[in-house]
Design a protein around this motif. Structure first.
Motif, mmCIF file in Angstrom:
data_model
loop_
_atom_site.group_PDB
_atom_site.id
_atom_site.type_symbol
_atom_site.label_atom_id
_atom_site.label_comp_id
_atom_site.label_asym_id
_atom_site.label_seq_id
_atom_site.Cartn_x
_atom_site.Cartn_y
_atom_site.Cartn_z
ATOM 1 N N VAL A 42 -6.225 -7.913 3.878
ATOM 2 C CA VAL A 42 -5.211 -6.523 4.883
ATOM 3 C C VAL A 42 -6.712 -7.110 6.317
ATOM 4 O O VAL A 42 -5.654 -6.937 7.218
ATOM 5 N N LEU A 102 -1.204 -8.999 -2.076
ATOM 6 C CA LEU A 102 -0.983 -8.103 -1.409
ATOM 7 C C LEU A 102 -0.226 -7.016 -2.422
ATOM 8 O O LEU A 102 0.302 -7.641 -2.970
ATOM 9 N N GLN A 105 4.485 -2.960 -2.377
ATOM 10 C CA GLN A 105 4.551 -2.012 -1.598
ATOM 11 C C GLN A 105 4.120 -2.900 0.121
ATOM 12 O O GLN A 105 4.719 -2.223 0.808
ATOM 13 N N SER A 106 2.228 -2.979 -0.073
ATOM 14 C CA SER A 106 2.493 -3.799 1.188
ATOM 15 C C SER A 106 3.228 -4.957 1.755
ATOM 16 O O SER A 106 3.424 -4.991 2.956
ATOM 17 N N LYS A 107 3.917 -5.060 0.926
ATOM 18 C CA LYS A 107 5.097 -6.849 1.031
ATOM 19 C C LYS A 107 5.833 -5.861 2.071
ATOM 20 O O LYS A 107 6.642 -6.422 3.054
ATOM 21 N N SER A 152 0.638 -1.008 10.647
ATOM 22 C CA SER A 152 -0.337 -1.948 10.425
ATOM 23 C C SER A 152 -1.647 -1.389 10.065
ATOM 24 O O SER A 152 -2.299 -2.392 8.728
ATOM 25 N N LEU A 156 -0.203 0.291 5.841
ATOM 26 C CA LEU A 156 -1.042 -1.069 5.730
ATOM 27 C C LEU A 156 -2.663 -0.835 4.414
ATOM 28 O O LEU A 156 -2.559 -0.851 3.377
ATOM 29 N N PHE A 159 -1.842 1.951 1.637
ATOM 30 C CA PHE A 159 -0.869 1.049 0.856
ATOM 31 C C PHE A 159 -2.250 -0.212 -0.291
ATOM 32 O O PHE A 159 -2.160 0.330 -0.688
ATOM 33 N N GLU A 160 -2.580 -0.682 0.294
ATOM 34 C CA GLU A 160 -3.550 -1.410 -0.016
ATOM 35 C C GLU A 160 -4.424 -0.552 -0.783
ATOM 36 O O GLU A 160 -5.010 -1.075 -2.657
#
Length: 291
Positions: A42, A102, A105-107, A152, A156, A159-160
């Motif tokens: 990330v 990733l 969901q992040s994609k 971002s 992001l 999510f990760e």
């Protein structure tokens, strides 16, 4: 020695490397707040995407005579034109392998961010016979910048942390973190619009300073930062902790820097001091942990 330090500072700021480090720091702030260890993919993606996209946006709006630009940043950037193209291509290409590291969901989030980011700068729309990007739509310039940064650097990492490291982050806390960072970054975008007030008026961009005036824009910034501090108090296990005092202190300092900014300030004030508070947030969080 002063000449070499000046050259180094110019390279750091005007190549957008410093801006990319600001994005990494903001990602680290999010990981700290949610109690998660940082995700290297990330952070690498935040660095590469920020550097690549900021450079890309400058490259596609190259002025006819960049060497005569009133902005030192533009003159430096196009003086090193070939190097900047190489760095931009390398950064954008590096996003491909990072993307596949990733969570799904992040994609999906990244695909949405890519559409917003490229739509911001690319001349995809026609306005009175002239090709423009999303940034030229009245009221969207600052909103898009803030939205991309918040999604971002906040959503992001969340999510990760949730989907690859099983860190529990409630929906309520996620919304509050998004909202408070939105207010903080939104406040930072306004001084840049004040600096570009006359150019934006000529270009017909409806920014906050253009619509409401310079003085009102400063007041709006202070209200945004006050809202940021209030939301800090709403975060679970955050009230009157070292993290609260660290981020509140940075918010107060940011308010003072914004108050001292004006369109006559040189570019170093904006690209180092004002943007630098994005890094200072993480530094303050770590420093206050020692007490």
């Amino acid at each position: 020695m002063k000449k070499f330090m000046q050259a180094g500072l110019d390279a750091l700021l005007f190549s957008n490397v410093f801006m990319a480090l600001c994005a990494v720091a903001q990602g680290m702030v999010t990981f700290h707040i949610i109690g998660s260890k940082p995700s290297l993919p990330v952070l690498a993606l935040l660095f590469a995407s920020t550097l690549g996209l900021y450079n890309f946006c400058i490259l596609i709006i190259r002025p006819k005579k960049p060497e005569s630009s009133p902005y030192r940043r533009v003159r430096w950037f196009f003086k090193h034109h070939s190097l900047m193209i190489g760095i931009t291509v390398a950064c954008l290409l590096s996003l491909v392998p990072l993307f596949f590291l990733l969570a799904n969901q992040s994609k999906l989030l990244l695909l949405c961010l890519a559409a917003l980011s490229f739509g911001y700068g690319l001349p995809l729309f026609s306005n009175k016979g002239r090709k423009t990007g999303l940034r030229n739509i009245p009221g969207l310039k600052a909103l898009l910048i803030t939205l991309v940064w918040v999604l971002s650097c906040v959503l992001l990492p969340i999510f990760e942390a949730k989907y690859t490291m099983n860190i529990a982050v409630s929906n309520t806390n996620t919304i509050i973190i998004l909202a408070k960072r939105f207010l903080f970054i939104a406040a930072l975008t306004v001084p840049f619009d004040i600096r570009d007030l006359f150019q934006d008026q000529i270009a017909g961009l409806k920014t906050i300073p253009v619509a409401f005036g310079e003085k009102t824009a400063y007041i709006i910034c202070q209200f945004l930062l006050a809202g940021h501090i209030i939301l800090l108090l709403l975060l679970r296990n955050y009230r009157l902790t070292s993290d609260f005092f660290a981020l509140s202190l940075v918010a107060v300092l940011t308010g003072w820097l914004i108050f001292k900014s004006n369109w006559q300030r040189n570019e170093y004030y904006y690209f180092f001091y004002l943007d630098g508070v994005l890094i200072l947030q993480y530094v303050a969080l770590q420093a206050f942990q020692m007490f």
